[in-house]
Design a protein around this motif. Structure first.
Motif, PDB file in Angstrom:
ATOM      1  N   ARG A 282       7.664 -33.119   9.556  1.00 13.22           N
ATOM      2  CA  ARG A 282       6.536 -33.552   8.729  1.00 13.22           C
ATOM      3  C   ARG A 282       6.610 -32.941   7.336  1.00 13.22           C
ATOM      4  O   ARG A 282       6.392 -33.614   6.323  1.00 13.22           O
ATOM      5  N   GLU A 283       6.960 -31.644   7.246  1.00 17.81           N
ATOM      6  CA  GLU A 283       7.052 -30.972   5.954  1.00 17.81           C
ATOM      7  C   GLU A 283       8.219 -31.515   5.121  1.00 17.81           C
ATOM      8  O   GLU A 283       8.090 -31.707   3.920  1.00 17.81           O
TER       9      GLU A 283
ATOM     10  N   HIS B  39       9.458 -34.527   5.380  1.00 16.88           N
ATOM     11  CA  HIS B  39       9.047 -35.867   4.977  1.00 16.88           C
ATOM     12  C   HIS B  39       8.020 -35.816   3.844  1.00 16.88           C
ATOM     13  O   HIS B  39       8.015 -36.687   2.977  1.00 16.88           O
ATOM     14  N   ALA B  40       7.169 -34.785   3.838  1.00 13.76           N
ATOM     15  CA  ALA B  40       6.186 -34.644   2.759  1.00 13.76           C
ATOM     16  C   ALA B  40       6.870 -34.287   1.448  1.00 13.76           C
ATOM     17  O   ALA B  40       6.428 -34.711   0.372  1.00 13.76           O
TER      18      ALA B  40
ATOM     19  N   ASP C 185      10.095 -35.106   0.609  1.00 11.34           N
ATOM     20  CA  ASP C 185      10.862 -36.279   0.178  1.00 11.34           C
ATOM     21  C   ASP C 185      10.845 -37.265   1.330  1.00 11.34           C
ATOM     22  O   ASP C 185      11.358 -36.995   2.416  1.00 11.34           O
ATOM     23  N   SER C 186      10.299 -38.439   1.082  1.00  9.97           N
ATOM     24  CA  SER C 186      10.153 -39.416   2.160  1.00  9.97           C
ATOM     25  C   SER C 186      11.482 -40.038   2.564  1.00  9.97           C
ATOM     26  O   SER C 186      11.574 -40.654   3.625  1.00  9.97           O
ATOM     27  N   ASN C 187      12.511 -39.900   1.743  1.00  6.64           N
ATOM     28  CA  ASN C 187      13.831 -40.444   2.085  1.00  6.64           C
ATOM     29  C   ASN C 187      14.639 -39.512   3.000  1.00  6.64           C
ATOM     30  O   ASN C 187      15.677 -39.914   3.498  1.00  6.64           O
TER      31      ASN C 187
ATOM     32  N   ALA D 222      15.070 -37.074   6.362  1.00 10.03           N
ATOM     33  CA  ALA D 222      14.577 -36.874   7.724  1.00 10.03           C
ATOM     34  C   ALA D 222      15.535 -35.904   8.409  1.00 10.03           C
ATOM     35  O   ALA D 222      16.745 -36.096   8.341  1.00 10.03           O
TER      36      ALA D 222
END
Length: 136
Positions: free
Chosen positions: A7-8, A10-11, A13-15, A17
């Motif tokens: 989650r962190e 992704h927060a 940088d949404s690209n 994982a």
């Protein structure tokens, strides 16, 4: 913990994982698994060599005693006791063993050049590393 890290990330940088979240110990175990297999194999082969050496020493001693049966019988007939005969047999066996250990140590010292690149921060001719059994 892995979901919180994902989650962190992704927060930030949404690209991005995280592919796999593992502990540092797991990463260390994965990176050294090939070396551990090699060390285990060397340990097993060393134990097998020790067993074969013991069997060979038993065979040589058995042959030497069987060849000197007449000598031992003559010594007993002349008054030698069992302790002195046992001491004689063991001294001959110890001489054979000492010769084998000396020859084996000389060959092992000669072969240390082949193992030099496998050792980390230790010399192959270091007496403590050369004589002590491997430990994890």
């Amino acid at each position: 913990m892995a979901t919180a890290i994902a989650r962190e990330v992704h927060a930030l940088d949404s690209n991005l994982a995280p592919y796999e979240v593992i502990t540092m110990q797991e990463q260390l175990d994965r990176s050294t698994s090939a070396q551990m297999v090699a060390v285990t194999l060397v340990g097993i082969l060393g134990a097998l060599a020790l067993v074969l050496a013991a069997i060979g020493l038993y065979g040589v001693m058995s042959y030497a005693v069987s060849q000197s049966t007449r000598e031992l019988g003559l010594r007993m007939a002349l008054g030698a006791d069992a302790i002195s005969l046992l001491r004689l047999v063991f001294s001959r066996g110890l001489a054979l063993t000492a010769g084998g250990v000396a020859l084996g140590a000389a060959v092992a010292l000669g072969m240390t050049r082949l193992l030099g690149n496998l050792l980390y921060k230790v010399s192959p001719r270091d007496p403590l590393a050369f004589t002590s059994p491997s430990q994890r």
